[in-house]
Design a protein around this motif. Structure first.
Motif, PDB file in Angstrom:
ATOM      1  N   ASP A  86       1.589   5.106  -4.918  1.00 51.96           N
ATOM      2  CA  ASP A  86       1.497   3.815  -5.589  1.00 51.96           C
ATOM      3  C   ASP A  86       2.312   2.771  -4.815  1.00 51.96           C
ATOM      4  O   ASP A  86       3.409   3.052  -4.361  1.00 51.96           O
ATOM      5  N   SER A  89       0.873  -0.635  -0.125  1.00 59.33           N
ATOM      6  CA  SER A  89       0.895  -1.811   0.760  1.00 59.33           C
ATOM      7  C   SER A  89       2.336  -2.228   1.082  1.00 59.33           C
ATOM      8  O   SER A  89       2.566  -3.052   1.961  1.00 59.33           O
ATOM      9  N   GLY A 162       5.103  -8.736 -13.801  1.00 61.39           N
ATOM     10  CA  GLY A 162       4.028  -8.537 -12.834  1.00 61.39           C
ATOM     11  C   GLY A 162       2.854  -9.483 -13.036  1.00 61.39           C
ATOM     12  O   GLY A 162       2.721 -10.135 -14.074  1.00 61.39           O
ATOM     13  N   TYR A 188      11.903  -7.594  -9.198  1.00 60.19           N
ATOM     14  CA  TYR A 188      10.491  -7.237  -9.061  1.00 60.19           C
ATOM     15  C   TYR A 188      10.151  -7.061  -7.588  1.00 60.19           C
ATOM     16  O   TYR A 188      10.196  -8.021  -6.826  1.00 60.19           O
ATOM     17  N   GLY A 190       7.204  -5.395  -6.650  1.00 61.69           N
ATOM     18  CA  GLY A 190       5.755  -5.270  -6.502  1.00 61.69           C
ATOM     19  C   GLY A 190       5.331  -3.813  -6.397  1.00 61.69           C
ATOM     20  O   GLY A 190       4.162  -3.522  -6.193  1.00 61.69           O
ATOM     21  N   GLY A 191       6.265  -2.910  -6.557  1.00 62.13           N
ATOM     22  CA  GLY A 191       5.945  -1.475  -6.604  1.00 62.13           C
ATOM     23  C   GLY A 191       6.292  -0.992  -8.008  1.00 62.13           C
ATOM     24  O   GLY A 191       7.444  -1.056  -8.442  1.00 62.13           O
ATOM     25  N   MET A 192       5.291  -0.515  -8.712  1.00 64.70           N
ATOM     26  CA  MET A 192       5.523  -0.109 -10.104  1.00 64.70           C
ATOM     27  C   MET A 192       6.603   0.973 -10.216  1.00 64.70           C
ATOM     28  O   MET A 192       7.447   0.942 -11.103  1.00 64.70           O
ATOM     29  N   PHE A 207       9.578  -4.467 -18.054  1.00 67.95           N
ATOM     30  CA  PHE A 207       8.557  -4.552 -17.004  1.00 67.95           C
ATOM     31  C   PHE A 207       7.273  -4.945 -17.712  1.00 67.95           C
ATOM     32  O   PHE A 207       6.881  -4.308 -18.692  1.00 67.95           O
ATOM     33  N   TYR A 209       3.085  -6.048 -17.159  1.00 59.72           N
ATOM     34  CA  TYR A 209       1.884  -6.396 -16.397  1.00 59.72           C
ATOM     35  C   TYR A 209       0.832  -6.770 -17.437  1.00 59.72           C
ATOM     36  O   TYR A 209       0.152  -5.922 -17.989  1.00 59.72           O
ATOM     37  N   LYS A 219      -4.035  -4.669 -14.734  1.00 54.42           N
ATOM     38  CA  LYS A 219      -4.326  -4.087 -13.420  1.00 54.42           C
ATOM     39  C   LYS A 219      -4.016  -2.593 -13.373  1.00 54.42           C
ATOM     40  O   LYS A 219      -4.681  -1.839 -12.676  1.00 54.42           O
ATOM     41  N   ARG A 221      -3.598   1.339 -14.084  1.00 52.42           N
ATOM     42  CA  ARG A 221      -4.555   2.342 -14.593  1.00 52.42           C
ATOM     43  C   ARG A 221      -3.940   3.207 -15.691  1.00 52.42           C
ATOM     44  O   ARG A 221      -2.846   3.744 -15.523  1.00 52.42           O
ATOM     45  N   GLU A 225      -1.130   5.654 -14.203  1.00 46.11           N
ATOM     46  CA  GLU A 225       0.106   4.863 -14.142  1.00 46.11           C
ATOM     47  C   GLU A 225       0.680   4.551 -15.520  1.00 46.11           C
ATOM     48  O   GLU A 225       1.868   4.736 -15.769  1.00 46.11           O
TER      49      GLU A 225
HETATM   50  P1  FDP Z   1      -0.266  -1.813  -5.408  1.00 43.85           P
HETATM   51  O1  FDP Z   1      -1.394  -2.738  -5.744  1.00 43.85           O
HETATM   52  O2  FDP Z   1       0.545  -2.297  -4.215  1.00 43.85           O
HETATM   53  O3  FDP Z   1      -0.667  -0.360  -5.305  1.00 43.85           O
HETATM   54  O4  FDP Z   1      -0.596   0.167  -8.673  1.00 43.85           O
HETATM   55  C1  FDP Z   1      -0.749  -1.113  -8.410  1.00 43.85           C
HETATM   56  C2  FDP Z   1       0.503  -1.896  -7.991  1.00 43.85           C
HETATM   57  O5  FDP Z   1       0.771  -1.874  -6.647  1.00 43.85           O
HETATM   58  C3  FDP Z   1       1.798  -1.480  -8.727  1.00 43.85           C
HETATM   59  O6  FDP Z   1       2.572  -0.553  -8.035  1.00 43.85           O
HETATM   60  C4  FDP Z   1       2.523  -2.784  -8.884  1.00 43.85           C
HETATM   61  O7  FDP Z   1       3.414  -2.827  -9.971  1.00 43.85           O
HETATM   62  C5  FDP Z   1       1.418  -3.778  -9.052  1.00 43.85           C
HETATM   63  O8  FDP Z   1       0.257  -3.218  -8.430  1.00 43.85           O
HETATM   64  C6  FDP Z   1       1.737  -5.082  -8.396  1.00 43.85           C
HETATM   65  O9  FDP Z   1       0.758  -6.000  -8.681  1.00 43.85           O
HETATM   66  P2  FDP Z   1       0.987  -7.599  -8.498  1.00 43.85           P
HETATM   67  O10 FDP Z   1       1.205  -7.795  -7.033  1.00 43.85           O
HETATM   68  O11 FDP Z   1      -0.272  -8.193  -9.014  1.00 43.85           O
HETATM   69  O12 FDP Z   1       2.190  -7.997  -9.315  1.00 43.85           O
END
Ligand code: FDP
Length: 279
Positions: A86, A89, A162, A188, A190-192, A207, A209, A219, A221, A225
């Motif tokens: 997860d 990127s 998020g 934050y 950007g990694g859950m 947290f 989203y 967003k 799953r 997740e």
């Molecule tokens: P990613 O797209 O980089 O895999 O699982 C999806 C996720 O990351 C989560 O880890 C993260 O919390 C979220 O998307 C981040 O999304 P935003 O950039 O839209 O906040």
């Protein structure tokens, strides 16, 4: 369950090696959510599938990187949904990433969840496993050693909001701002996995989203997740809701279904409930 725990540990050690040594490039493949898959995602998915294939108690696996569930052992009783890497990127900017596992008995679905687990690949590799309690382990050499039990405080200090702010509902923005106005600090990445790990280890916070104009169903799953972290937060003394309902009360129709989600300690989640009840 011990055999599953050990298979996750073996996978984590191999994933750590893959992160450390493999080239990261974009492959031509897209995953079922339409994202371009990194080669490393595919590699991690293969590692986990290989390790789970050796565990007779696992009936079926579903991976965020595979369109369909795969049956492994007809006589097994566990169904495991996992996100192999997860936040992948974030690898090329060298931020922390993680693997998430939801362990279900007899069938997928929040009501069947019996344990869940995540691994954080950061400066250290840590694994959090929730069964009756939530326990953290640290990778030392080739072994995971127990470090401590994780419990949330009634109220925390961190706010991890998020989604793209431009697409937030106005009441959601007001709610996020109300925490900052109260002294909460933004955390934050950007990694859950690392974002939720930080909240769990620092005693609490929120947290979120949410549903946004571009992603009305959120967003993240459900099976891979949302349910696994909801299970962990609740076992640690916190709460996990979709705005109104307990996340563990939600159904799913497709293995890749998403949901808006809020994880935190009781104080912050109560605020979410109040704000969302009126909207
Ligand atoms: P990613 O797209 O980089 O895999 O699982 C999806 C996720 O990351 C989560 O880890 C993260 O919390 C979220 O998307 C981040 O999304 P935003 O950039 O839209 O906040």
């Amino acid at each position: 369950m011990t055999d599953i725990f050990s298979a996750i540990q073996r996978s984590a050690i191999r994933i750590k090696d893959a992160i450390d040594t493999k080239d990261i490039g974009y492959s031509q493949q897209e995953n079922s959510s339409g994202e371009t898959q990194l080669q490393l995602d595919i590699k991690c998915d293969m590692i986990i599938e290989e390790e789970f294939s050796n565990v007779a108690s696992i009936h079926t696996i579903a991976s965020e990187e595979k369109e369909h569930a795969v049956m492994l052992h007809e006589n097994g009783k566990y169904f495991i949904a996992y996100d192999p890497l997860d936040g992948s990127s974030l690898i090329d900017v060298n931020l922390s990433v993680g693997s998430i596992f939801g362990i279900y008995e007899n069938a997928f679905g929040a009501q069947n969840m019996v344990a869940s687990c995540y691994v954080v690949f950061g400066p250290r590799v840590e694994m959090v496993f929730a069964h009756n309690k939530v326990k953290m382990h640290l990778l030392q050499g080739k072994d995971f050693e127990f470090v401590k039990e994780i419990r949330l405080n009634e109220k925390g200090k961190l706010n991890a909001p998020g989604g793209t702010q431009q697409n937030w509902k106005s009441y959601h923005k007001e709610m996020v701002d109300s925490f900052f106005a109260e002294g909460y600090r933004l955390r934050y990445s950007g990694g859950m996995v690392p974002d939720l790990h930080q909240i769990l280890l620092k005693g609490g916070g929120l947290f979120s989203y949410p549903a946004t104009s571009d992603k009305p169903k959120g967003k993240l799953r459900r099976l891979f997740e949302v349910f696994p972290f909801a299970f962990i937060f609740k076992k640690a003394g916190g709460e996990a809701i979709d705005g109104k309902e307990d996340l563990m009360g939600l159904a799913y129709a497709d293995i890749h279904d998403t949901s808006p989600c809020f994880f935190g300690s009781r104080y912050e989640v109560q605020r979410v409930k109040e704000v969302y009840a009126n909207n």
